[in-house]
Scaffold this motif. Sequence first.
Motif, PDB file in Angstrom:
ATOM      1  N   GLN A 111      -8.526   2.488   0.475  1.00  0.00           N
ATOM      2  CA  GLN A 111      -7.974   3.902   1.157  1.00  0.00           C
ATOM      3  C   GLN A 111      -6.670   3.650   1.944  1.00  0.00           C
ATOM      4  O   GLN A 111      -5.686   4.468   1.898  1.00  0.00           O
ATOM      5  CB  GLN A 111      -9.175   4.298   2.053  1.00  0.00           C
ATOM      6  N   GLY A 112      -6.747   2.335   2.695  1.00  0.00           N
ATOM      7  CA  GLY A 112      -5.278   2.306   3.505  1.00  0.00           C
ATOM      8  C   GLY A 112      -4.182   1.966   2.678  1.00  0.00           C
ATOM      9  O   GLY A 112      -3.001   2.199   3.412  1.00  0.00           O
ATOM     10  N   GLN A 168       0.244   3.012  -2.197  1.00  0.00           N
ATOM     11  CA  GLN A 168       0.877   1.732  -2.907  1.00  0.00           C
ATOM     12  C   GLN A 168       0.050   1.318  -4.269  1.00  0.00           C
ATOM     13  O   GLN A 168       0.875   0.894  -5.196  1.00  0.00           O
ATOM     14  CB  GLN A 168       0.908   0.618  -2.066  1.00  0.00           C
ATOM     15  N   VAL A 169      -1.017   1.403  -4.354  1.00  0.00           N
ATOM     16  CA  VAL A 169      -1.863   1.050  -5.628  1.00  0.00           C
ATOM     17  C   VAL A 169      -2.147   2.189  -6.423  1.00  0.00           C
ATOM     18  O   VAL A 169      -2.484   1.964  -7.727  1.00  0.00           O
ATOM     19  CB  VAL A 169      -3.131   0.520  -5.015  1.00  0.00           C
ATOM     20  N   VAL A 192      -7.042  13.566  -5.121  1.00  0.00           N
ATOM     21  CA  VAL A 192      -8.490  13.813  -4.649  1.00  0.00           C
ATOM     22  C   VAL A 192      -9.298  12.705  -4.407  1.00  0.00           C
ATOM     23  O   VAL A 192      -9.738  12.523  -3.327  1.00  0.00           O
ATOM     24  CB  VAL A 192      -9.300  14.469  -5.834  1.00  0.00           C
ATOM     25  N   ILE A 193      -8.839  11.644  -5.057  1.00  0.00           N
ATOM     26  CA  ILE A 193      -9.596  10.429  -5.002  1.00  0.00           C
ATOM     27  C   ILE A 193      -9.229   9.749  -3.481  1.00  0.00           C
ATOM     28  O   ILE A 193      -9.953   9.337  -2.786  1.00  0.00           O
ATOM     29  CB  ILE A 193      -9.406   9.364  -5.959  1.00  0.00           C
ATOM     30  N   GLU A 194      -7.927   9.659  -3.257  1.00  0.00           N
ATOM     31  CA  GLU A 194      -7.469   8.826  -2.138  1.00  0.00           C
ATOM     32  C   GLU A 194      -8.111   7.716  -1.519  1.00  0.00           C
ATOM     33  O   GLU A 194      -8.336   7.363  -0.371  1.00  0.00           O
ATOM     34  CB  GLU A 194      -7.354  10.071  -0.848  1.00  0.00           C
ATOM     35  N   GLY A 195      -8.308   6.733  -2.546  1.00  0.00           N
ATOM     36  CA  GLY A 195      -8.545   5.687  -2.473  1.00  0.00           C
ATOM     37  C   GLY A 195     -10.213   5.383  -2.303  1.00  0.00           C
ATOM     38  O   GLY A 195     -10.782   4.405  -1.960  1.00  0.00           O
ATOM     39  N   LEU A 209     -15.442   7.986  -5.796  1.00  0.00           N
ATOM     40  CA  LEU A 209     -14.715   9.053  -6.320  1.00  0.00           C
ATOM     41  C   LEU A 209     -13.839   8.558  -7.407  1.00  0.00           C
ATOM     42  O   LEU A 209     -13.775   9.072  -8.538  1.00  0.00           O
ATOM     43  CB  LEU A 209     -13.750   9.796  -5.465  1.00  0.00           C
ATOM     44  N   LEU A 210     -13.371   7.301  -7.372  1.00  0.00           N
ATOM     45  CA  LEU A 210     -12.445   6.751  -8.540  1.00  0.00           C
ATOM     46  C   LEU A 210     -13.493   6.447  -9.586  1.00  0.00           C
ATOM     47  O   LEU A 210     -13.373   6.735 -10.656  1.00  0.00           O
ATOM     48  CB  LEU A 210     -11.926   5.466  -7.951  1.00  0.00           C
TER      49      LEU A 210
END
Length: 65
Positions: A7-8, A12-13, A31-34, A38-39
């Motif tokens: 998430q942090g 970048q990823v 939506v996933i936001e890390g 959810l991924l």
Amino acid sequence: MNNDRMQGSWEQVKGNVQKMWGKLTNDDLDVIEGDRKLLAGKIQERYGIAQDEADKQIDEWNRRH
């Protein structure tokens, strides 16, 4: 990469995530936001695979990055 770390560094990823799982849309990534769960869910949905397979793919991806 654990969930907090993912998430942090999501901004970048997420490009690498989209390279690995090209069926994920930019909206999916927003939506996933890390969030690993959810991924995994989006990977299951887009690729029609089981949760354990999605988790396995994420684990393999994490080892490479």
